[in-house]
Design an enzyme around this catalytic site. Structure first.
Site, PDB file in Angstrom:
ATOM      1  N   SER A  71      39.570 -27.353  -7.005  1.00  0.00           N
ATOM      2  CA  SER A  71      38.389 -27.431  -7.841  1.00  0.00           C
ATOM      3  C   SER A  71      38.076 -28.894  -8.165  1.00  0.00           C
ATOM      4  CB  SER A  71      38.600 -26.582  -9.100  1.00  0.00           C
ATOM      5  OG  SER A  71      37.405 -26.447  -9.832  1.00  0.00           O
TER       6      SER A  71
ATOM      7  N   GLU B 237      31.869 -17.895  -3.706  1.00  0.00           N
ATOM      8  CA  GLU B 237      31.793 -19.079  -4.567  1.00  0.00           C
ATOM      9  C   GLU B 237      30.420 -19.735  -4.497  1.00  0.00           C
ATOM     10  OE1 GLU B 237      34.889 -21.910  -5.171  1.00  0.00           O
ATOM     11  OE2 GLU B 237      36.186 -20.901  -3.714  1.00  0.00           O
TER      12      GLU B 237
ATOM     13  N   HIS C 193      35.464 -18.418  -7.246  1.00  0.00           N
ATOM     14  CA  HIS C 193      36.131 -19.669  -7.589  1.00  0.00           C
ATOM     15  C   HIS C 193      37.438 -19.370  -8.321  1.00  0.00           C
ATOM     16  CE1 HIS C 193      36.031 -24.010  -8.093  1.00  0.00           C
ATOM     17  NE2 HIS C 193      36.454 -23.861  -9.331  1.00  0.00           N
TER      18      HIS C 193
END
Length: 336
Positions: free
Chosen positions: A110, A203, A233
């Site tokens: 991330s 995502e 995610h």
């Protein structure tokens, strides 16, 4: 692709020798040489040390290398490029310990994946050794937020467009969203180490991963994009994360890396090894030759005639020499 402008490089000078490296060392049983530099996620603003230490352990176990969890400074108190400076300090610190660059793997998730890609751009820009490989899980690569999946997957993902906009504001703190290294997609990608990029198909950041992988491939980087179906995610923290960790371990153990050096129709053919470690190659179908250096930089040269059809090639006397179909030799000066 837009390249970084004159003021885009936020790290204008080498880090000072006394730059601090903060974090935790985690070693799974059986981990030996090399190192993993692990850069955690958290929207650029948050950290969960215990969970991150567990992820560092899982990475150490999967890769067979000790891991360093980088405890980077957080926005908004420390906006961009503070965390990037910390990741680069960790990289240099591991090098200073005597770990060969080729045995160091940068892994980020991330926000951490964004920092990893940004760090790779800065390492390449500064010259010197590069990591052996890097893994980016669900990175934001374009803070201009232009990816189509930002709209297509809005409502399917745990993130939302509003959340990403807020994250961008806190992270950038006025830095240009369309410049590197803060938005890695806009950087010069030639010379990056082999990359594994993983992302879930649900995502919002799917296109950020896809576009970066495509741009890296076009720049001659050895890159593998893995898409995990119906995953949102943060999927790497779920049961599917074990599949990803296994894939990372297998990918690092695979000795085969593919580098795109020219268009398939150009027909890369003969190879020549030079004293500086670079490889020369012919482009039989295009009537040209090329050269790839040890840091992955590729330069191509057009021959005077498109029907030259170069065959054999050698590197000698600071030049590439190749035999041509036209019954002549061509000399291309490559080292001045």
């Amino acid at each position: 692709m837009r390249r970084a402008g004159r003021g885009a490089a936020l790290i204008a000078a080498p880090l000072p020798a006394d730059a601090e490296v903060r974090g935790d060392r985690v070693r799974a049983p059986g981990a030996r040489g090399g190192a993993v530099i692990y850069v955690h996620g958290g929207g650029f603003t948050d950290t969960m040390p215990e969970d991150e230490r567990l992820m560092a352990y899982r990475l150490s176990k999967a890769t067979g290398r000790p891991a360093l969890r980088v405890d980077y400074r957080l926005a908004p108190t420390h906006p961009c490029p503070a965390a990037l400076e910390d990741v680069l300090a960790a990289w240099r610190g591991v090098l200073d310990e005597g770990v060969p660059a080729s045995q160091i793997v940068l892994v980020g998730e991330s926000a951490g994946a964004t920092w990893v890609l940004s760090a790779l751009l800065e390492i390449a820009r500064a010259g010197g050794p590069r990591p052996g490989a890097a893994v980016a899980v669900s990175p934001i690569t374009d803070f201009a937020l232009t990816g189509a999946s930002l709209s297509a997957d809005d409502g399917k993902d745990v993130l939302s467009h509003a959340v990403l906009g807020s994250i961008a504001d806190r992270y950038l703190a006025g830095a240009d969203a369309q410049e590197a290294p803060q938005s890695p997609l806009y950087g010069e990608l030639r010379g990056l180490p082999p990359l594994l990029i993983a992302v879930g198909t649900d995502e919002m950041l799917l296109d950020d991963a896809r576009r970066f992988a495509e741009a890296a491939d076009a720049a001659g980087v050895s890159v593998r994009l893995e898409e995990y179906e119906y995953m949102p995610h943060g999927f790497h923290l779920s049961e599917r994360g074990e599949v990803l960790l296994d894939r990372i371990g297998r990918w690092l153990a695979d000795p085969v890396r593919e580098f795109t050096v020219s268009d398939p129709d150009a027909g890369p053919y003969a190879l020549a090894h030079g004293p500086d470690g670079a490889l020369g190659f012919t482009e039989w179908g295009r009537g040209g030759v090329g050269r790839i250096t040890t840091d992955g930089r590729i330069t191509t040269y057009d021959l005077p005639r498109s029907d030259s059809e170069p065959h054999g090639i050698v590197q000698h006397d600071c030049a590439l020499w190749c035999a041509l179909e036209t019954g002549s030799l061509a000399r291309i000066e490559v080292l001045r």
